[in-house]
Every structure is written in structure tokens, then in C-alpha cells.
Design a protein around this motif. Structure first.
Motif: not given
Length: 278
Positions: A21-35
Motif C-alpha cells: 500500500l501507498a503511505a497514505d493508504e497505510r495511514s488510513e488503515v492504521e487510523a481505522m484500526s485504532k477507531l
């Protein structure tokens, strides 16, 4: 909750674990896992599956390869011979190890790539199957609703046709029952055929107060001064057609009283609602 489920089934979590995944997509996944705990739990499960797969694909040199390698090594008492042979054997070991390492590295990479393609294909197929099932269920529901409407209209047409046949039959006497002091303005049309002894109520033209759950209307025929029970009925909305009642060979008067549900042996005269003479 439906959006989170769709997000999990999209395949982006598998790509995240594989590092594709691109950096922004990885950040999105990490944010979703926290929420969302369910996203975090799904990530953990995918990582566990990937690790188990990697462990299962790890391959050691076979017993035949190890035996052949050890048998290729010879020992000598002469020191001048040992050193060159040892170096030669060491070079063979390095080359052999490198070849096996490269082979299994590429084999593992190919297996992971195949697994990824398979997972994406399975997820896509699963989503397509779910959509197809939903569309089929919606179509079946629509067809059932249409069939129910057609069946209802067919029943209404049948009742209307039956009513027209009764009204047009010269043998049928139509008796109008009008309201008493207990039900001013009420009315009922009774169809009586002396030749067939059939008695029916015109439900479409009926105008009566709606009865409650504890009471029913009861139709009576006055025959030579004695009341004869012809059955009970309820007032319901949007009624059409004729309701068949008990048969009788002759009558001079018809009347309706309000009785306890199920009817009475004798009419309750203070609950006389409508009556009419033939």
C-alpha cells in the motif's frame, strides 16, 4: 456497521499486511484500526494467517542433499592436501547454500504473490455472490408481492362477478333492512332465493357500526312469527361481494341484532339494529 464490514471485505487489510500500500493508504488503515476494534482484530487475524503460511513454506535441504554433500567431503592425513580440499569444499557449500537460498526465496515470493491474487479473487467473488443473493432475494420478494396483489384482485373480481349474478337473477328477492333507534341510518341488503333457499348479505352496500371483539352481528329470519338463526358476521373494512348465510325455505322478515361473539339462541331485542320485510 455495514460500512466497516464492506471496508474489511474490500481486501485493503490483506494488502496492508503484505506491505503493498501507498503511505497514505497505510495511514488510513492504521487510523481505522485504532477507531474500530473489528478492523484491528481482522488485521491481527490476517497477520497470523500470513505468518502461518510463511512458516509452512519454509523448506530445509532434503536428507539426500545433506548426505551427498557430506559424502563429497574427504579427509587426508597430509596437511598440504587438507587445506586446498577444505577451501574447495567450502566454496561448494557456499555456492550450494546460495543456490538453495535463492531458489526458496523466489519460490516463497511466488507463493505469497499467488496467495495474494487468490485472496483478492476470493474476496471479489464472495462480494459478487452476496450481491447476487441480495438481488435474488429482492426479486423474489417483489414477485411474491406482485403475486399477492394479483391474487387479491382476482378474488375481488370473483366477488364482484358473483354479486352481479345475484342482482341479475330474477328468482332472488333483494330485501332492504333499515336501521332502528339503536342504529339510525344503518342499512343492509339481504338476497333471498326461495327456490334454492340461499341467503346472502351484500357486504359492499352494508352500512353498519363496526362491532368490537366481544360481539358479532347475528342475522335472523322471522318465520310464522318465530325467529330463526341464520348465522353471525363481522363488519370489516373494504368488504365486497356477498356473504353466504344459513339457508332457509321461507321467511316474512329479516332482522339483525348485536349478540355476544358466537351468537345467541334467541335474539336480544334491545340490541335490534336493522330489520326489513320481504
Amino acid at each position: 456497521m455495514e460500512n466497516i464490514k464492506s471496508y474489511i471485505e474490500s481486501g485493503i487489510l490483506e494488502l496492508y499486511v503484505l506491505g503493498d500500500l501507498a503511505a497514505d493508504e497505510r495511514s488510513e488503515v492504521e487510523a481505522m484500526s485504532k477507531l474500530h476494534p473489528e478492523v484491528k482484530a481482522e488485521l491481527g487475524q490476517i497477520e497470523s494467517v500470513m505468518q502461518s503460511l510463511a512458516d509452512s513454506l519454509q523448506v530445509l535441504p532434503s536428507e539426500k542433499v545433506r548426505t551427498g554433500f557430506l559424502n563429497s567431503i574427504s579427509f587426508s592425513d597430509e596437511e598440504e592436501i587438507i587445506a586446498p580440499v577444505a577451501k574447495q569444499q567450502e566454496a561448494k557449500v557456499v555456492a550450494l547454500t546460495k543456490n538453495y537460498t535463492n531458489f526458496y526465496k523466489y519460490a516463497f515470493a511466488a507463493s505469497v504473490a499467488l496467495l495474494l491474487v487468490s485472496l483478492v479473487a476470493i474476496i471479489s467473488l464472495n462480494n459478487s455472490l452476496k450481491n447476487s443473493k441480495q438481488q435474488i432475494a429482492a426479486l423474489q420478494s417483489s414477485n411474491q408481492s406482485f403475486a399477492n396483489k394479483v391474487n387479491y384482485l382476482d378474488q375481488q373480481v370473483t366477488k364482484t362477478t358473483s354479486a352481479l349474478d345475484i342482482y341479475s337473477n330474477p328468482d332472488v328477492k333483494m330485501v332492504k333492512l333499515e336501521g332502528t333507534a339503536n342504529a339510525k341510518g344503518a342499512k343492509i341488503m339481504v338476497a333471498f332465493n326461495p327456490k334454492t333457499n340461499k341467503v346472502g348479505l351484500d357486504m359492499k352496500s352494508m352500512d353498519m357500526p363496526k362491532n368490537d371483539a366481544d360481539h358479532q352481528y347475528q342475522l335472523w329470519a322471522l318465520v310464522d312469527g318465530k325467529p330463526v338463526d341464520l348465522g353471525v358476521f363481522d363488519i370489516e373494512g373494504n368488504q365486497i361481494g356477498f356473504k353466504n348465510m344459513k339457508e332457509i325455505s321461507k321467511a316474512q322478515t329479516f332482522a339483525v341484532t348485536l349478540e355476544p361473539r358466537g351468537g345467541s339462541i334467541n335474539p336480544t331485542m334491545d340490541k335490534l339494529m336493522v330489520m326489513g320485510n320481504i
